[in-house]
Structures are given as structure tokens and as C-alpha cells.
Design an enzyme around this catalytic site. Structure first.
Site, PDB file in Angstrom:
ATOM      1  N   HIS A   8       0.828  -1.205   0.000  1.00 24.91           N
ATOM      2  CA  HIS A   8       0.000   0.000   0.000  1.00 24.91           C
ATOM      3  C   HIS A   8       0.870   1.266   0.000  1.00 24.91           C
ATOM      4  O   HIS A   8       0.393   2.337   0.386  1.00 24.91           O
ATOM      5  CB  HIS A   8      -0.927   0.010   1.221  1.00 24.91           C
ATOM      6  CG  HIS A   8      -2.016  -1.015   1.150  1.00 24.91           C
ATOM      7  ND1 HIS A   8      -2.827  -1.309   2.223  1.00 24.91           N
ATOM      8  CD2 HIS A   8      -2.428  -1.827   0.149  1.00 24.91           C
ATOM      9  CE1 HIS A   8      -3.693  -2.252   1.887  1.00 24.91           C
ATOM     10  NE2 HIS A   8      -3.467  -2.579   0.624  1.00 24.91           N
ATOM     11  N   HIS A   9       2.139   1.139  -0.433  1.00 28.84           N
ATOM     12  CA  HIS A   9       3.001   2.326  -0.438  1.00 28.84           C
ATOM     13  C   HIS A   9       2.479   3.360  -1.433  1.00 28.84           C
ATOM     14  O   HIS A   9       2.763   4.547  -1.317  1.00 28.84           O
ATOM     15  CB  HIS A   9       4.457   1.958  -0.750  1.00 28.84           C
ATOM     16  CG  HIS A   9       4.732   1.651  -2.185  1.00 28.84           C
ATOM     17  ND1 HIS A   9       4.362   0.460  -2.777  1.00 28.84           N
ATOM     18  CD2 HIS A   9       5.337   2.379  -3.150  1.00 28.84           C
ATOM     19  CE1 HIS A   9       4.741   0.466  -4.045  1.00 28.84           C
ATOM     20  NE2 HIS A   9       5.330   1.617  -4.297  1.00 28.84           N
ATOM     21  N   LYS A  26      -2.678  -2.640  -7.945  1.00 31.40           N
ATOM     22  CA  LYS A  26      -2.919  -2.991  -9.355  1.00 31.40           C
ATOM     23  C   LYS A  26      -2.415  -4.397  -9.634  1.00 31.40           C
ATOM     24  O   LYS A  26      -1.316  -4.760  -9.227  1.00 31.40           O
ATOM     25  CB  LYS A  26      -2.177  -2.005 -10.265  1.00 31.40           C
ATOM     26  CG  LYS A  26      -2.532  -2.161 -11.739  1.00 31.40           C
ATOM     27  CD  LYS A  26      -3.804  -1.416 -12.028  1.00 31.40           C
ATOM     28  CE  LYS A  26      -4.282  -1.618 -13.466  1.00 31.40           C
ATOM     29  NZ  LYS A  26      -4.868  -2.931 -13.695  1.00 31.40           N
ATOM     30  N   LYS A  67       7.513  -4.357 -10.179  1.00 33.19           N
ATOM     31  CA  LYS A  67       7.389  -3.911 -11.570  1.00 33.19           C
ATOM     32  C   LYS A  67       6.945  -2.461 -11.643  1.00 33.19           C
ATOM     33  O   LYS A  67       7.518  -1.650 -12.369  1.00 33.19           O
ATOM     34  CB  LYS A  67       6.335  -4.760 -12.309  1.00 33.19           C
ATOM     35  CG  LYS A  67       6.768  -6.116 -12.752  1.00 33.19           C
ATOM     36  CD  LYS A  67       5.601  -6.788 -13.466  1.00 33.19           C
ATOM     37  CE  LYS A  67       5.738  -8.280 -13.418  1.00 33.19           C
ATOM     38  NZ  LYS A  67       4.585  -8.955 -14.024  1.00 33.19           N
ATOM     39  N   ASP A  90       8.017   3.345 -12.858  1.00 38.02           N
ATOM     40  CA  ASP A  90       7.400   4.592 -12.379  1.00 38.02           C
ATOM     41  C   ASP A  90       5.900   4.652 -12.628  1.00 38.02           C
ATOM     42  O   ASP A  90       5.354   5.686 -13.037  1.00 38.02           O
ATOM     43  CB  ASP A  90       8.087   5.813 -13.021  1.00 38.02           C
ATOM     44  CG  ASP A  90       9.509   5.991 -12.536  1.00 38.02           C
ATOM     45  OD1 ASP A  90       9.741   5.829 -11.329  1.00 38.02           O
ATOM     46  OD2 ASP A  90      10.400   6.271 -13.362  1.00 38.02           O
ATOM     47  N   LYS A 142      -2.824  -8.934  -6.928  1.00 35.78           N
ATOM     48  CA  LYS A 142      -3.115 -10.017  -7.871  1.00 35.78           C
ATOM     49  C   LYS A 142      -4.357 -10.750  -7.401  1.00 35.78           C
ATOM     50  O   LYS A 142      -4.650 -10.799  -6.196  1.00 35.78           O
ATOM     51  CB  LYS A 142      -1.941 -11.001  -7.944  1.00 35.78           C
ATOM     52  CG  LYS A 142      -1.863 -11.721  -9.278  1.00 35.78           C
ATOM     53  CD  LYS A 142      -1.377 -10.797 -10.377  1.00 35.78           C
ATOM     54  CE  LYS A 142      -1.236 -11.531 -11.701  1.00 35.78           C
ATOM     55  NZ  LYS A 142      -0.686 -10.641 -12.744  1.00 35.78           N
ATOM     56  N   SER A 183      -1.862  -0.442 -18.839  1.00 34.21           N
ATOM     57  CA  SER A 183      -3.029  -0.413 -17.945  1.00 34.21           C
ATOM     58  C   SER A 183      -3.095   0.925 -17.199  1.00 34.21           C
ATOM     59  O   SER A 183      -4.179   1.473 -16.970  1.00 34.21           O
ATOM     60  CB  SER A 183      -2.951  -1.557 -16.931  1.00 34.21           C
ATOM     61  OG  SER A 183      -3.349  -2.770 -17.511  1.00 34.21           O
TER      62      SER A 183
END
Length: 475
Positions: free
Chosen positions: A69-70, A75, A99, A104, A111, A367
């Protein structure tokens, strides 16, 4: 045998990532407890829900894991497979965190997975399961434009993402940003052009950039550039097919393609489009008229080649076959295709490995573009395409006047065309992959790190640490 190893001697998927993380941690000066916080999964949601299939009620096992949650939202894709388990989903969520940091993209990793075989279930029942899974995520606040944004993965695609969006909208009516609750949607429902081929294209851009570095090519005895490079690709799914197509178009020679049922080989090169058509018509790549069959897929990985692209499963290169790998470059299009033991063997052999946490980040990059498009409520290029065409027309008129020479109609079409959405998406992806590659290489040189994988993890962890420090979480 270690407690983290299975009966075959291979480490669990999640432990492979932890080992790579620990190698990188040696180059980072920060309290151990804080590194443990970065490495750990934040939230694991395991669920069982009933779905009526035919006349029977089946209990479906499913997961959603939020690794970090940084940055929010989290995603990550959703996969449908009978092999889905908690270890796999936790690992893939962790990989997503690293990733996103490397390229960035401002997301935390996540997931999802549902333990079903989509090949044996009707479309109607897959829809039931998908919609029920989505409603379970909504109940626990595990989905939303600013919370957690799923995407397609193995066994899923635009259709499933469309069902997820529709279910979310029906339960969160009036949410102006509802389109951004999921990516990988059809273009007609807010999807972005270029998403389908994004991961494969990202693989192409990353390997191409490596092949332009003379120092690296000299180290493995290859010429600079992709033209003429002999490539083997394992896996002809969405990622493998598009990667193969882009390599083929660039002048590389695809000498072998491997699938679950076996592989095909032609030292003079395979036409990827023809092979894909053969696969579509026959259900298998085997017996392709312009190639020889290879009975065992594993044997295709051991053929002489310049570049090997594993684009299917994890742990396909392990301690038992690593010494037989003859490729000079391995591009990890799949997640975790090389075990830690195999990594060490290949490093000693001088093989250049382009790691998965960088190389297959093309999907999440595009995405991100789709998510931004949904939040901005405007199609890429809509406000600039015509303006750019008008400016180009003025430049062209000046050039013709000064040079006193008319430019042909065909040349005018090329010069005058403004950027379409797919042009902007691919341009953004290309720039992202090039920048990511050079950041990894610069860090590798400055810290004298032994390989790209460790350097990529160091880069990723440093970026995550920086995010936490800005939030005031770390002392």
C-alpha cells in the site's frame, strides 16, 4: 532439502522472489525490519463462494492479494486456472509491486485468482463466477478506482473485465470514475488501444534496447542490433505471440516456438503469422508444414540460439537443465521462469538475463494509461490530433514554398497525420521501457552489482523506500 523446497527440489514461487529480494537487500542501507515490511504481503483475501452451475451448487475458491500500500490504488491481474493457490497469487502480487516501481507506475502491487478451468466451463457460468467474485471484492472494499484495480491475466480477457466493470457499476451507481475500477476492458467500454499487445511489445522494446548496447553484446559475442538474431520463444499465448511478431518484423529469426504439446523448429526461421494460423486451425503448433516437430517442449529451450524468451510458466529453467541452456540472452517474458539455483548457474556461464520485474512490465504500464484515460474522461489524441495535423500542414506549405517543389500525395499523408491513441500509447510504452532499462544498467554499474535482476530489485526497493519516506512512515 530446505523447508522452502518442494519434492522436486525447487523452491516455492514466493520463496524465489524472497531470495532475489534478499540478494538486493545487501546493497541497501536501511533497517532490516523496514525491509521485511516491504517484502511482506499487506492483505490476503481468500474466499469461498457458492455458484449454481447447471443443477448443482459448486463452491468456488478465489483470492485477491494486495502486496503493498506504499501507493494506491493497488494494481494486478486476475487469472483463472486450476493451478491457482495462495503462494502463487502472493508471489505475483509482490512482482507487481516491484514492476510498478521500476517503470514509475504509481500503483501498489496486487493479484487475483479463481480456481477454475475456463476451458471446461460455459461462457454463461464463467460470467456468473466473475460477477459473484466481483461482488465479493466490493463487499470487502477490495476493488475501486482508488483502492484496487484488477486487469486481465492468464485465462481472462476483455470479456471478463467488461463483466467486472458492469457489476461494479451496478453496485456503485453514480460513481463518476467507475470506468477506472478495472483495466483491460474493450475499447468500446473505456479500454485503451494497444493494451492487448502491450506486454509482448514491452518485451520487444526491452530486449531490443539491450541488443543496442555494444558492451553487453561484446560480452556474449554478438553483433549490435536485433537483425539476424536467432530467437526461441516458449509459449504462444498473448504475450509470446505478440513478442514473436514484433521480433519477426524487426528482422530477427524465430527458429523455434514451443507450446505445452511440443515445439517446432526451422533453423532458417518461422513465419509467426502462418504458425498462429496453423495453431488456430488445428489446435496445435505441431505438424506445421515448414518446420520439424520437437516432441518435448523442454528440449526446445536447450537448442542453440542467441535469445531465449520464456513466455509461459514459472520455473521452466531450473538447476537440472540450466547447464544445457545454450542461449546467450534470456528475456523473462513470463513471471519467474528461472529458479534461484538456475540463476546462479546461468550467471557463471555469462548469460545475460533480462529480469521479469522489468521486462514484462509493459502490460501494467499500458493499464496505467487506460486508468488515466478513464479518470480524465477523454480519449488520447482527441484534443491534439487535429491541431498537430494543422501545424504539420502549415510547415509543409512553407517547405514547398521555400524549396519550390511539390511533395507527393503519399508523402503528404505520412507528414500530415496527427498522433492516434495507439501511437501515443506505444510511444509512452517505448519511452517507459527504454528509461527503465537504462536506470537498471546505470545502477548496476554504479554499485558494481553482478546482474540485471539484482540491480532491478535494488532500483525497485529504493523507489518504494522513497515513497514510504515521503509518507512519513519510515524514520
Amino acid at each position: 532439502m530446505s523447508k522452502n523446497q518442494n519434492k522436486t527440489g525447487s523452491y516455492s514461487f514466493f520463496n524465489c522472489i524472497e531470495k532475489n529480494f534478499d540478494k538486493a537487500a545487501r546493497f541497501i542501507s536501511i533497517e532490516k525490519g523496514l525491509l521485511e515490511q516491504i517484502k511482506a504481503c499487506n492483505s490476503v483475501y481468500r474466499m469461498h463462494f457458492p455458484v449454481k452451475i447447471g443443477k448443482e451448487i459448486k463452491v468456488v475458491e478465489a483470492y485477491r492479494v494486495q502486496h503493498s500500500h506504499h501507493k494506491l490504488p493497488c494494481k494486478g491481474g486476475i487469472r483463472y486456472s486450476m493451478k491457482v493457490n495462495q503462494d502463487e497469487i502472493m508471489t505475483l502480487a509482490a512482482l507487481m509491486t516491484y514492476k510498478c516501481a521500476i517503470v514509475d507506475v504509481p500503483f501498489g502491487g496486487a493479484k487475483g485468482g479463481i480456481k477454475i478451468d475456463p476451458q471446461t466451463i460455459s461462457s454463461e457460468n464463467i460470467e456468473k463466477i466473475t460477477r459473484r467474485y466481483t461482488s465479493e471484492l466490493i463487499k470487502k472494499n477490495f476493488i475501486g478506482p482508488g483502492i484496487d484495480v484488477p486487469a486481465p491475466d492468464y485465462g481472462t480477457g476483455e470479456r471478463e473485465m467488461s463483466w467486472i466493470f458492469d457489476t461494479f457499476l451496478s453496485l456503485r451507481s453514480g460513481d463518476v470514475d467507475a470506468l477506472a475500477c478495472v483495466t483491460g476492458k474493450p475499447v468500446s467500454q473505456g479500454g485503451v488501444r494497444g493494451r492487448k499487445e502491450a506486454t509482448g511489445l514491452g518485451v520487444f522494446y526491452g530486449v531490443r534496447e539491450l541488443c543496442h548496447v555494444k558492451e553487453d553484446m561484446d560480452s556474449v559475442g554478438l553483433d549490435v542490433g536485433l537483425v539476424g538474431k536467432r530467437i526461441i520463444i516458449q509459449g504462444l499465448g498473448n504475450v509470446g505471440y505478440h513478442a514473436a511478431s514484433f521480433f519477426h518484423e524487426s528482422g530477427a529469426i524465430i527458429i523455434a516456438l514451443a507450446e505445452r504439446e511440443g515445439a517446432i523448429y526451422n533453423e532458417k526461421g518461422l513465419n509467426v503469422s502462418k504458425v498462429f494460423l496453423h495453431l488456430k486451425n488445428n489446435g496445435s503448433i505441431l505438424n506445421f508444414p515448414e518446420a520439424k516437430n520437437i516432441e518435448k517442449t523442454e528440449k526446445a529451450l536447450e537448442l542453440e540460439c542467441d535469445i531465449l524468451i520464456p513466455a509461459a510458466l514459472e520455473n521452466v529453467i531450473h538447476k537440472n537443465n540450466a547447464n544445457r541452456i545454450k542461449a546467450k540472452i534470456i528475456g523473462e517474458a513470463a513471471n519467474g521462469p528461472i529458479t534461484p539455483e538456475a540463476d546462479e548457474i546461468l550467471d557463471k556461464k555469462g548469460v545475460i538475463i533480462v529480469p521479469d520485474i522489468y521486462l514484462n512490465a509493459g502490460g501494467v504500464t499500458v493499464s496505467y494509461f487506460e486508468w488515466l484515460k478513464n479518470l480524465s474522461h477523454v480519449r488520447y489524441g482527441r484534443m491534439e490530433k487535429k491541431f498537430r495535423e494543422n501545424v504539420n500542414a502549415e510547415f509543409l506549405q512553407v517547405i514547398e514554398t521555400v524549396c519550390k517543389k511539390k511533395i507527393s500525395i503519399e508523402e503528404k499523408k505520412i507528414i500530415l497525420r496527427g498522433p492516434r491513441e495507439i501511437d501515443l500509447v506505444r510511444s509512452g510504452l517505448e519511452d517507459t521501457m527504454i528509461n527503465g532499462f537504462h536506470k537498471i544498467c546505470d545502477l548496476k554499474k554504479s554499485l558494481k552489482i553482478e546482474n540485471m535482476r539484482t540491480a532491478a530489485f535494488v532500483l525497485s526497493i529504493n523507489k518504494i523506500i522513497d515513497s514510504y519516506e515521503k509518507l512519513g512512515i519510515f524514520p
